[in-house]
Design an enzyme around this catalytic site. Structure first.
Site: not given
Ligand code: SAH
Length: 273
Positions: A44, A66, A98, A128, A180
């Site tokens: 991704d 995207k 994440g 995250a 998000m």
């Molecule tokens: N599966 C991912 C989340 C995907 S949705 C997880 O478990 O973390 C994507 C959103 O995750 C971003 O818009 C933001 O809000 C958050 N995010 C993911 N990585 C981040 C990072 N390094 N710093 C801040 N926000 C993060």
């Protein structure tokens, strides 16, 4: 368990792997092993360059999701691609930012694999909420401050609405974490205040958490929107709302900007004489 560097052979299997928040040191050992044995990595847009550089030369890397300015591969195409790769006996690592099962559509991909008769495995990653809060010095739970935490998405629907149970989210003893949520921050803050959450409730926003680009701002429900604009925070940004966010003022320990400024500082000072 496979050993690093050992090819898994014809496997026809899909590994839904969480890559963590960005810092390669936060990959799991399992994720590292799979990256070194995969035939193909389907990843991704959130996956950092540092993590992609761990994929051995010669292994196919396919970008999906995207990308601003680039063609984006829709979820259905991604599902079909994973099935086709597995059916051609490839060892497929589907790498997601994440954790694959936290706002990552990993559940949908797993269901598609199951329906298509493809064997799969899920490798959790540090999500995250956990990683960015830790790097911003915010304990998601803290005795006497926060009894628990709730994660929600602030992603607006196509019609511009956000279907959340605002009353249920107003709990001063619980930390609210919003994924998000940068684009909808003003809306979220307004709805939470209307539902009864105090305007002075501590709040923080963390951009690019755990990486050398991390930027964190700390304020209140009322002030966070202005702080985010003033510091020009961009996605990916995580929003944390609740009394534990105030602990960031005391516990923030990771500031990559300070580390860069200190690049030429001595690593130790001898004060012997
Ligand atoms: N599966 C991912 C989340 C995907 S949705 C997880 O478990 O973390 C994507 C959103 O995750 C971003 O818009 C933001 O809000 C958050 N995010 C993911 N990585 C981040 C990072 N390094 N710093 C801040 N926000 C993060």
């Amino acid at each position: 368990m496979s050993v690093a560097g050992e090819k898994c052979g014809p496997c026809g299997k899909v590994y839904l792997v969480g890559a963590g928040p960005g810092d390669p040191d936060l990959l799991t050992v399992r994720a590292m092993r799979l990256l070194s044995t995969a035939d193909v990595v389907v990843y991704d847009r959130l996956i950092s360059r540092e993590i992609l550089s761990l994929v051995p030369v010669g292994v196919s890397r396919i970008a999906v999701g995207k990308y601003s300015g680039y063609h984006s591969v829709c979820q259905d195409e991604t599902n079909k691609m994973l099935v086709a790769l597995a059916k051609s006996n490839r060892c497929v690592v589907r790498l997601k930012g994440g954790d694959p099962f936290v706002f990552g559509r990993g559940g949908e991909e797993a269901l598609y694999m199951r329906r298509s008769g493809i064997t799969f495995e899920v490798v959790p990653g540090i999500t995250a909420a956990v990683a960015c809060s830790a790097y911003a010095g915010i304990p998601l739970t803290h005795r006497g401050v926060s009894k628990g935490f709730r994660v929600v998405t602030g992603h607006l629907q196509e019609n511009g609405t956000l279907e959340l149970d605002w009353d249920a989210m107003v709990d001063p003893e619980c930390t609210l974490v919003i994924y998000m949520g940068l684009g909808s921050l003003a809306h979220v803050a307004k709805r939470l205040e209307e539902a009864g959450l105090g305007a002075e409730t501590p709040a923080a926003a963390i951009q690019d958490g755990t990486t050398s680009k991390q930027k964190a701002v700390y304020g209140t429900l009322a002030s966070l929107g202005a702080l985010v604009q003033q510091h020009n925070l961009q996605p990916p940004t995580l929003i944390v709302i609740g009394h534990s966010a105030a602990l960031g003022a005391k516990l923030a320990w990771f500031d990559p900007l300070l580390e860069q400024e200190d690049e030429y500082a001595p690593s130790a000072v001898w004060a012997g004489c």
